[in-house]
Design a protein around this motif. Sequence first.
Motif, PDB file in Angstrom:
ATOM      1  N   ALA A 121       0.779  -1.119  -0.173  1.00  0.00           N
ATOM      2  CA  ALA A 121      -0.148  -0.279   0.060  1.00  0.00           C
ATOM      3  C   ALA A 121       0.962   1.175   0.094  1.00  0.00           C
ATOM      4  CB  ALA A 121      -0.890  -0.126   1.244  1.00  0.00           C
ATOM      5  N   SER A 122       1.989   1.227   0.546  1.00  0.00           N
ATOM      6  CA  SER A 122       2.886   2.302   0.684  1.00  0.00           C
ATOM      7  C   SER A 122       3.898   2.381  -0.647  1.00  0.00           C
ATOM      8  CB  SER A 122       3.614   2.299   2.113  1.00  0.00           C
ATOM      9  OG  SER A 122       4.672   1.153   1.958  1.00  0.00           O
ATOM     10  N   ALA A 123       4.215   1.235  -1.335  1.00  0.00           N
ATOM     11  CA  ALA A 123       5.140   1.647  -2.590  1.00  0.00           C
ATOM     12  C   ALA A 123       4.691   0.154  -3.586  1.00  0.00           C
ATOM     13  CB  ALA A 123       6.587   1.287  -1.855  1.00  0.00           C
ATOM     14  N   GLU A 124       5.239   0.380  -4.797  1.00  0.00           N
ATOM     15  CA  GLU A 124       4.976  -0.673  -5.558  1.00  0.00           C
ATOM     16  C   GLU A 124       6.024  -1.580  -5.491  1.00  0.00           C
ATOM     17  OE1 GLU A 124       3.247  -1.438  -8.075  1.00  0.00           O
ATOM     18  OE2 GLU A 124       1.857   0.376  -7.707  1.00  0.00           O
ATOM     19  N   HIS A 125       5.528  -3.010  -5.510  1.00  0.00           N
ATOM     20  CA  HIS A 125       6.364  -4.178  -5.214  1.00  0.00           C
ATOM     21  C   HIS A 125       5.967  -5.396  -6.174  1.00  0.00           C
ATOM     22  CE1 HIS A 125       8.541  -2.921  -1.523  1.00  0.00           C
ATOM     23  NE2 HIS A 125       7.338  -2.346  -1.243  1.00  0.00           N
ATOM     24  N   CYS A 126       6.871  -6.309  -6.750  1.00  0.00           N
ATOM     25  CA  CYS A 126       6.280  -7.081  -7.345  1.00  0.00           C
ATOM     26  C   CYS A 126       6.462  -8.547  -6.688  1.00  0.00           C
ATOM     27  CB  CYS A 126       7.501  -7.355  -8.653  1.00  0.00           C
ATOM     28  SG  CYS A 126       9.182  -8.015  -7.872  1.00  0.00           S
ATOM     29  N   THR A 127       5.668  -9.472  -7.291  1.00  0.00           N
ATOM     30  CA  THR A 127       5.489 -10.586  -6.635  1.00  0.00           C
ATOM     31  C   THR A 127       6.853 -11.401  -6.489  1.00  0.00           C
ATOM     32  OG1 THR A 127       5.263 -11.825  -8.556  1.00  0.00           O
ATOM     33  CG2 THR A 127       3.159 -11.125  -7.602  1.00  0.00           C
ATOM     34  N   GLY A 128       7.791 -11.254  -7.286  1.00  0.00           N
ATOM     35  CA  GLY A 128       8.986 -11.801  -6.938  1.00  0.00           C
ATOM     36  C   GLY A 128       9.640 -11.407  -5.658  1.00  0.00           C
ATOM     37  N   GLU A 129       9.620 -10.173  -5.159  1.00  0.00           N
ATOM     38  CA  GLU A 129      10.043  -9.495  -4.027  1.00  0.00           C
ATOM     39  C   GLU A 129       9.224 -10.078  -2.745  1.00  0.00           C
ATOM     40  OE1 GLU A 129      11.423  -5.154  -5.605  1.00  0.00           O
ATOM     41  OE2 GLU A 129       9.457  -5.249  -4.668  1.00  0.00           O
ATOM     42  N   LEU A 130       8.056 -10.184  -2.877  1.00  0.00           N
ATOM     43  CA  LEU A 130       7.162 -10.730  -1.866  1.00  0.00           C
ATOM     44  C   LEU A 130       7.323 -12.064  -1.744  1.00  0.00           C
ATOM     45  CD1 LEU A 130       3.595  -9.079  -2.644  1.00  0.00           C
ATOM     46  CD2 LEU A 130       5.600  -7.957  -1.685  1.00  0.00           C
ATOM     47  N   ARG A 131       7.511 -12.897  -2.722  1.00  0.00           N
ATOM     48  CA  ARG A 131       7.995 -14.608  -2.383  1.00  0.00           C
ATOM     49  C   ARG A 131       9.363 -14.477  -1.771  1.00  0.00           C
ATOM     50  NH1 ARG A 131       5.506 -14.910  -7.831  1.00  0.00           N
ATOM     51  NH2 ARG A 131       3.683 -16.102  -7.444  1.00  0.00           N
ATOM     52  N   ALA A 132      10.113 -13.800  -2.105  1.00  0.00           N
ATOM     53  CA  ALA A 132      11.521 -13.880  -1.540  1.00  0.00           C
ATOM     54  C   ALA A 132      11.490 -13.596  -0.160  1.00  0.00           C
ATOM     55  CB  ALA A 132      12.468 -12.987  -2.130  1.00  0.00           C
ATOM     56  N   LYS A 133      10.654 -12.414   0.401  1.00  0.00           N
ATOM     57  CA  LYS A 133      10.501 -12.064   1.571  1.00  0.00           C
ATOM     58  C   LYS A 133       9.807 -13.113   2.495  1.00  0.00           C
ATOM     59  CE  LYS A 133      10.008  -7.546   2.843  1.00  0.00           C
ATOM     60  NZ  LYS A 133      11.149  -7.348   3.555  1.00  0.00           N
ATOM     61  N   MET A 134       8.775 -13.729   1.911  1.00  0.00           N
ATOM     62  CA  MET A 134       8.010 -14.753   2.646  1.00  0.00           C
ATOM     63  C   MET A 134       9.007 -15.915   2.820  1.00  0.00           C
ATOM     64  SD  MET A 134       4.136 -14.612   1.421  1.00  0.00           S
ATOM     65  CE  MET A 134       4.454 -14.359  -0.261  1.00  0.00           C
ATOM     66  N   ALA A 135       9.705 -16.268   2.036  1.00  0.00           N
ATOM     67  CA  ALA A 135      10.706 -17.421   1.843  1.00  0.00           C
ATOM     68  C   ALA A 135      11.550 -17.166   3.325  1.00  0.00           C
ATOM     69  CB  ALA A 135      11.503 -17.712   0.614  1.00  0.00           C
ATOM     70  N   ARG A 136      12.173 -15.956   3.376  1.00  0.00           N
ATOM     71  CA  ARG A 136      13.131 -15.565   4.394  1.00  0.00           C
ATOM     72  C   ARG A 136      12.343 -15.751   5.716  1.00  0.00           C
ATOM     73  NH1 ARG A 136      14.664 -11.454   0.809  1.00  0.00           N
ATOM     74  NH2 ARG A 136      13.333  -9.879   2.157  1.00  0.00           N
ATOM     75  N   TRP A 137      11.043 -15.414   5.518  1.00  0.00           N
ATOM     76  CA  TRP A 137      10.305 -15.496   6.801  1.00  0.00           C
ATOM     77  C   TRP A 137      10.091 -17.170   7.202  1.00  0.00           C
ATOM     78  CZ3 TRP A 137       6.113 -11.417   5.425  1.00  0.00           C
ATOM     79  CH2 TRP A 137       6.709 -10.350   5.777  1.00  0.00           C
ATOM     80  N   GLY A 138      10.409 -17.912   6.088  1.00  0.00           N
ATOM     81  CA  GLY A 138      10.285 -19.254   6.328  1.00  0.00           C
ATOM     82  C   GLY A 138       8.940 -20.150   6.283  1.00  0.00           C
ATOM     83  N   MET A 139       8.123 -19.100   5.474  1.00  0.00           N
ATOM     84  CA  MET A 139       6.699 -19.609   5.032  1.00  0.00           C
ATOM     85  C   MET A 139       6.808 -20.851   4.060  1.00  0.00           C
ATOM     86  SD  MET A 139       4.571 -16.333   5.093  1.00  0.00           S
ATOM     87  CE  MET A 139       3.203 -16.898   5.265  1.00  0.00           C
ATOM     88  N   GLU A 140       5.740 -21.710   4.185  1.00  0.00           N
ATOM     89  CA  GLU A 140       5.513 -22.705   3.090  1.00  0.00           C
ATOM     90  C   GLU A 140       5.085 -22.202   2.007  1.00  0.00           C
ATOM     91  OE1 GLU A 140       3.200 -25.809   4.906  1.00  0.00           O
ATOM     92  OE2 GLU A 140       4.117 -25.766   6.669  1.00  0.00           O
ATOM     93  N   GLU A 141       5.454 -22.943   0.890  1.00  0.00           N
ATOM     94  CA  GLU A 141       5.225 -22.726  -0.617  1.00  0.00           C
ATOM     95  C   GLU A 141       3.630 -22.282  -0.683  1.00  0.00           C
ATOM     96  OE1 GLU A 141       5.714 -21.730  -4.627  1.00  0.00           O
ATOM     97  OE2 GLU A 141       7.303 -22.142  -2.931  1.00  0.00           O
ATOM     98  N   GLU A 142       2.811 -23.303  -0.316  1.00  0.00           N
ATOM     99  CA  GLU A 142       1.414 -22.936  -0.373  1.00  0.00           C
ATOM    100  C   GLU A 142       0.707 -21.757   0.356  1.00  0.00           C
ATOM    101  OE1 GLU A 142      -0.629 -26.627   1.122  1.00  0.00           O
ATOM    102  OE2 GLU A 142       0.470 -27.858  -0.412  1.00  0.00           O
ATOM    103  N   ALA A 143       1.300 -21.325   1.492  1.00  0.00           N
ATOM    104  CA  ALA A 143       0.854 -20.299   2.006  1.00  0.00           C
ATOM    105  C   ALA A 143       1.410 -18.884   1.276  1.00  0.00           C
ATOM    106  CB  ALA A 143       1.465 -20.161   3.528  1.00  0.00           C
ATOM    107  N   ARG A 144       2.541 -18.973   0.884  1.00  0.00           N
ATOM    108  CA  ARG A 144       3.187 -17.695   0.003  1.00  0.00           C
ATOM    109  C   ARG A 144       2.323 -17.796  -1.176  1.00  0.00           C
ATOM    110  NH1 ARG A 144       9.148 -19.861   0.716  1.00  0.00           N
ATOM    111  NH2 ARG A 144       8.577 -21.201  -1.107  1.00  0.00           N
TER     112      ARG A 144
END
Length: 159
Positions: free
Chosen positions: A18-41
């Motif tokens: 909501a505060s800046a443009e991001h792409c899905t690749g950036e979001l996936r990488a961030k969630m992977a660093r958080w240790g989230m499972e693929e399905e949840a991502r």
Amino acid sequence: MKPITEEEALLKLGAMCASAEHCTGELRAKMARWGMEEEARERIIRRLTDEKYVDDARYCRFFVRDKIRYNKWGRRKVEQALWQKQIPKEVYGPVLDAVPDADYMEVLRPLLRQKEPTIKARNDYERGMKLLQFALGRGFDMNIIRQCIDEPEAEDEDD
């Protein structure tokens, strides 16, 4: 660090988008660093996309415009950066194709004018090769570089 829940991730990423443009690749990488499972991502990405928080095509339009205008990058360098962000070629290809050659030339001509006095060369050929190398390093296409080097006197209307 305690694992992040799907709901917490959705809230954090929603606020970020909501505060800046991001792409899905950036979001996936961030969630992977958080240790989230693929399905949840993928569920989170789908929800953020459905609710228009994230849109790779929109991101590309802004990214391309900013990198050409402010970072003074050529097409190849922009293309490589988008590839590294895991944006599909089907998304970024049309955006890059829509940028006219004149926009790249408008950026490259002043760069070459600034660079030329700093180049130490024994002759015009060597100077031309060093300018060519400089422009290639900035990601400009050979045809754009040639036009700018061969026709440096062709000034933009704004100058």
